[in-house]
Design a protein around this motif. Structure first.
Motif, mmCIF file in Angstrom:
data_model
loop_
_atom_site.group_PDB
_atom_site.id
_atom_site.type_symbol
_atom_site.label_atom_id
_atom_site.label_comp_id
_atom_site.label_asym_id
_atom_site.label_seq_id
_atom_site.Cartn_x
_atom_site.Cartn_y
_atom_site.Cartn_z
ATOM 1 N N ALA A 1 0.841 -1.207 0.000
ATOM 2 C CA ALA A 1 0.000 0.000 0.000
ATOM 3 C C ALA A 1 0.875 1.256 0.000
ATOM 4 O O ALA A 1 0.590 2.228 -0.712
ATOM 5 C CB ALA A 1 -0.942 0.005 1.207
ATOM 6 N N HIS A 2 1.946 1.224 0.785
ATOM 7 C CA HIS A 2 2.865 2.371 0.850
ATOM 8 C C HIS A 2 3.515 2.610 -0.511
ATOM 9 O O HIS A 2 3.512 3.746 -1.022
ATOM 10 C CB HIS A 2 3.924 2.103 1.921
ATOM 11 N N GLN B 1 1.040 3.906 -3.098
ATOM 12 C CA GLN B 1 0.730 5.325 -2.892
ATOM 13 C C GLN B 1 1.879 6.205 -3.367
ATOM 14 O O GLN B 1 1.657 7.211 -4.041
ATOM 15 C CB GLN B 1 0.423 5.602 -1.416
ATOM 16 N N GLN C 1 1.691 9.072 -6.536
ATOM 17 C CA GLN C 1 1.765 10.502 -6.214
ATOM 18 C C GLN C 1 3.072 11.161 -6.619
ATOM 19 O O GLN C 1 3.196 12.384 -6.511
ATOM 20 C CB GLN C 1 1.548 10.701 -4.705
ATOM 21 N N HIS D 1 4.211 4.923 7.253
ATOM 22 C CA HIS D 1 2.951 4.818 6.525
ATOM 23 C C HIS D 1 1.848 4.374 7.475
ATOM 24 O O HIS D 1 2.039 3.446 8.263
ATOM 25 C CB HIS D 1 3.066 3.808 5.377
ATOM 26 N N THR D 2 0.713 5.037 7.374
ATOM 27 C CA THR D 2 -0.497 4.622 8.073
ATOM 28 C C THR D 2 -1.547 4.343 7.012
ATOM 29 O O THR D 2 -1.744 5.157 6.100
ATOM 30 C CB THR D 2 -0.993 5.733 9.034
ATOM 31 N N LEU D 3 -2.197 3.194 7.110
ATOM 32 C CA LEU D 3 -3.250 2.867 6.153
ATOM 33 C C LEU D 3 -4.322 3.951 6.185
ATOM 34 O O LEU D 3 -4.642 4.501 7.245
ATOM 35 C CB LEU D 3 -3.862 1.505 6.476
ATOM 36 N N ALA D 4 -4.886 4.262 5.026
ATOM 37 C CA ALA D 4 -5.792 5.411 4.867
ATOM 38 C C ALA D 4 -6.923 5.424 5.895
ATOM 39 O O ALA D 4 -7.233 6.472 6.461
ATOM 40 C CB ALA D 4 -6.360 5.433 3.447
ATOM 41 N N ARG D 5 -7.522 4.300 6.178
ATOM 42 C CA ARG D 5 -8.681 4.290 7.083
ATOM 43 C C ARG D 5 -8.313 4.568 8.543
ATOM 44 O O ARG D 5 -9.184 4.789 9.370
ATOM 45 C CB ARG D 5 -9.457 2.985 6.949
ATOM 46 N N ARG E 1 -5.825 6.974 9.351
ATOM 47 C CA ARG E 1 -5.151 8.272 9.434
ATOM 48 C C ARG E 1 -5.927 9.241 10.315
ATOM 49 O O ARG E 1 -7.144 9.174 10.425
ATOM 50 C CB ARG E 1 -4.958 8.853 8.044
ATOM 51 N N PRO F 1 0.071 16.156 -1.655
ATOM 52 C CA PRO F 1 -0.305 14.926 -0.941
ATOM 53 C C PRO F 1 0.562 14.620 0.282
ATOM 54 O O PRO F 1 0.174 13.812 1.124
ATOM 55 C CB PRO F 1 -0.149 13.834 -1.997
#
Length: 152
Positions: A19-20, A23, A27, A77-81, A83, A116
């Motif tokens: 995921a990191h 992303q 971006q 990194h923190t998963l989007a849900r 943050r 971002p």
């Protein structure tokens, strides 16, 4: 919340790394992505931690030794849900404590310079990091923001 040293062999942590990286590549131009992949994160000079909330992985962070007195933060990194709930701040505090324990005098990092990455920049600046030129291993890059913090 549980922050634990991780060997990166579990599916959950590999998912966070994927995921990191996804992303970062979505971006930032590929030539300006400096995120470490699994082989980079398992290098001897890197210590990697995962963050958990119960049995659910939330994020990660790593500390790379540049020299015996200078470390670099990698793969925060923190998963989007998750943050905005303090997990990134907790990981940063953990890495700062570990850097001090190791006797580092300075901690540096590279993050994106575009919109971002503003939240990440704000997190690091709130902890006292200030802008600097490229850190060891990097050259000038208009897509990068280099930050450093003295630990004396």
């Amino acid at each position: 919340m549980d922050i634990r040293e991780d060997d990166l062999t579990g599916d959950a942590v590999r998912g966070v790394i994927r995921a990191h990286l996804d992303q970062m590549f979505s971006q930032t131009p590929a030539e300006s992505v400096y995120a470490l992949d699994l082989s980079g994160l398992t290098a001897p000079e890197v210590t990697f931690w995962s963050v958990w909330d119960g049995d659910e992985i939330v994020g990660c962070g790593a500390l790379k030794e540049l020299d015996p007195r200078h470390g670099e933060i990698k793969s925060m990194h923190t998963l989007a849900r998750f943050r905005g709930k303090g997990y990134g701040r907790a990981m940063l505090s953990h890495i700062l404590a570990e850097a001090r324990r190791l006797g580092y005098r300075r901690l540096s990092l590279e993050t994106g310079a575009t919109a971002p990455f503003r939240a990440a920049q704000m997190l690091y600046r709130a902890a006292g990091f200030t802008e600097t030129g490229p850190i060891p291993g990097y050259g000038p890059d208009p897509h990068s923001c280099f930050l450093t913090l003295g630990l004396d």
